[in-house]
Design an enzyme around this catalytic site. Sequence first.
Site, PDB file in Angstrom:
ATOM      1  N   HIS A  75       0.912  -1.054   0.142  1.00  0.00           N
ATOM      2  CA  HIS A  75       0.127   0.111   0.172  1.00  0.00           C
ATOM      3  C   HIS A  75       0.840   1.349  -0.018  1.00  0.00           C
ATOM      4  O   HIS A  75       0.376   2.352  -0.384  1.00  0.00           O
ATOM      5  CB  HIS A  75      -0.862  -0.098   1.317  1.00  0.00           C
ATOM      6  N   ASP A  77       3.391   9.527  -0.938  1.00  0.00           N
ATOM      7  CA  ASP A  77       2.201   8.812  -0.401  1.00  0.00           C
ATOM      8  C   ASP A  77       2.116   7.656  -1.308  1.00  0.00           C
ATOM      9  O   ASP A  77       2.157   7.842  -2.553  1.00  0.00           O
ATOM     10  CB  ASP A  77       0.838   9.852  -0.548  1.00  0.00           C
TER      11      ASP A  77
END
Length: 492
Positions: A168, A380
């Site tokens: 992720h 991110d």
Amino acid sequence: MNTSQRLVVVSNRLPVTVRSTGINICLEASGGGLVNALTPILEVTGGCWVGWTGTDFHETLIESLEQWSSERNYNLQPVFLTPAENAAYYRGFSNEIIWPLFHGLSSRCQFDSTYWTGYRAVNRKFADGVERVAGNRDFIWVHDYHLMMLAQDLRFRGLRQQLAYFHHIPFPPPDTFETLPWRSEVLRALLCFDLLGFQTPRDRRNFIESLHRCLPGVQVSGVGERLRVRFEDHWSSIGTYPISIDYAALAAEATGPDVTAAAEKIRQGCSGTAIILGVDRLDYTKGIPERLIAFQSLLQSNPGMRGRLTMIQIVVPSREDIPEYMQLRLRIERLVGCINGEYGSPGWVPIQYFYRAFSRTELIAFYRAAHVALITPLKDGMNLVAKEFCASRIDNRGVLVLSEFAGAAAEFRNGALLVNPYDTERVAEVVALALQMTESEQCARMELMRSHIQSNDVFRWSESIRTENTASPPADYQRQKAALQYAAGLLR
Ligand code: GDG
């Protein structure tokens, strides 16, 4: 995986939050895209979710989890961690080594070898949990950087099921990755998965380059989106699968009367000024201080804008037991205080700051009330807030100003205004441009992003991983097991 195959999901946390009310235990379903996308599949296939409860061993909790499972068509298999295991595996290795390193902030890493020992031990504990529940034909899907060693531990025990892993967070470039003292052990373990999924082509490229750098003998074949890697007689498929959101649910919720009323209240609370919105978990990767400095620069260089815009910054508490996170909170609050003190005037507060989580309805109302979403992480994996903002804009209005270092930037090159979050003066200029953007340009950009998310939602994401063809030449498991035992011997 074929769609009737039973799914076993493994993640750091179970999809429930444990609340203790004196002697009673209460379980609350956790929200979020991952849980929403995977629970329907678990229900249909009668699957299982393996994860940490967030607690140490707890007899009564086992009963509560069994009760929860008996009311649904899937089971929760708990992993309990002692405070010492939590400190080494979660707070230590996961949050003080992998998290900063993989976000390119290696000066924040604490390369403590006891963290590594704890991480290995807890991955084996998760393997115990998976071994207890896994059936021969299950598809086992492991999530994220807390559990990178799991496939190796499972193969060790002779498990032959299909094993998939989704990463992720970003995967760093090889120059950064190779500073990890346990780099080849981690890569060897990851290559025991049959399928490895990354958020963006850049993450996948960094992973492949790190393999070449740190694992001599690795063979990579294929071109484009799907590659295959061979290492010690095992083949892994490597692909890019950008995670997404439940677009239809969000867009439908955004039309609700509660959201409309709450959005109106938010606008009134800002006295009709233009709203610039930031929504983040408390984390140094999210670039919150840099964003506040950019806003300060906007007010400084545009006196005419003072009193005509309001920044709303929501910070959701996270990892509060780590001193660094508390220091970050104090830094943010000092900056908010300074900017409000310097630029505010009677009847106008430049920054409305909230340090708490809002309900889903309230959050969507903030998305709908904003003129500009200012999403500027330093790095991110994806950033779901960016996608949620667009999905909520049923009016096709609003501008997304997005960090070029968020995974979402790879999909929104033509819709968002991309910025370098470190270049605070340029961020201020781009926000000024966003505030002046014509309605027709807003509409064209927003439509582009919304239709992309609509056709690439979280269900499509999970489907593309579950149905990926991982068929590989039959592995010689005896040889592979011997190689693993040899590798483990080197570790001791
Ligand atoms: C990791 C990776 C990757 C936020 N405020 C509230 C609230 N939220 C929800 C948002 C969103 C989620 O939190 C945050 O997701 P992000 O993707 O932005 O960030 P991380 O938590 O760091 O997630 C990230 C993600 O995993 C998925 O792969 O995108 O890169 O770091 O869903 O809606 N929810 C509620 N109230 C709030 O005030 N209810």
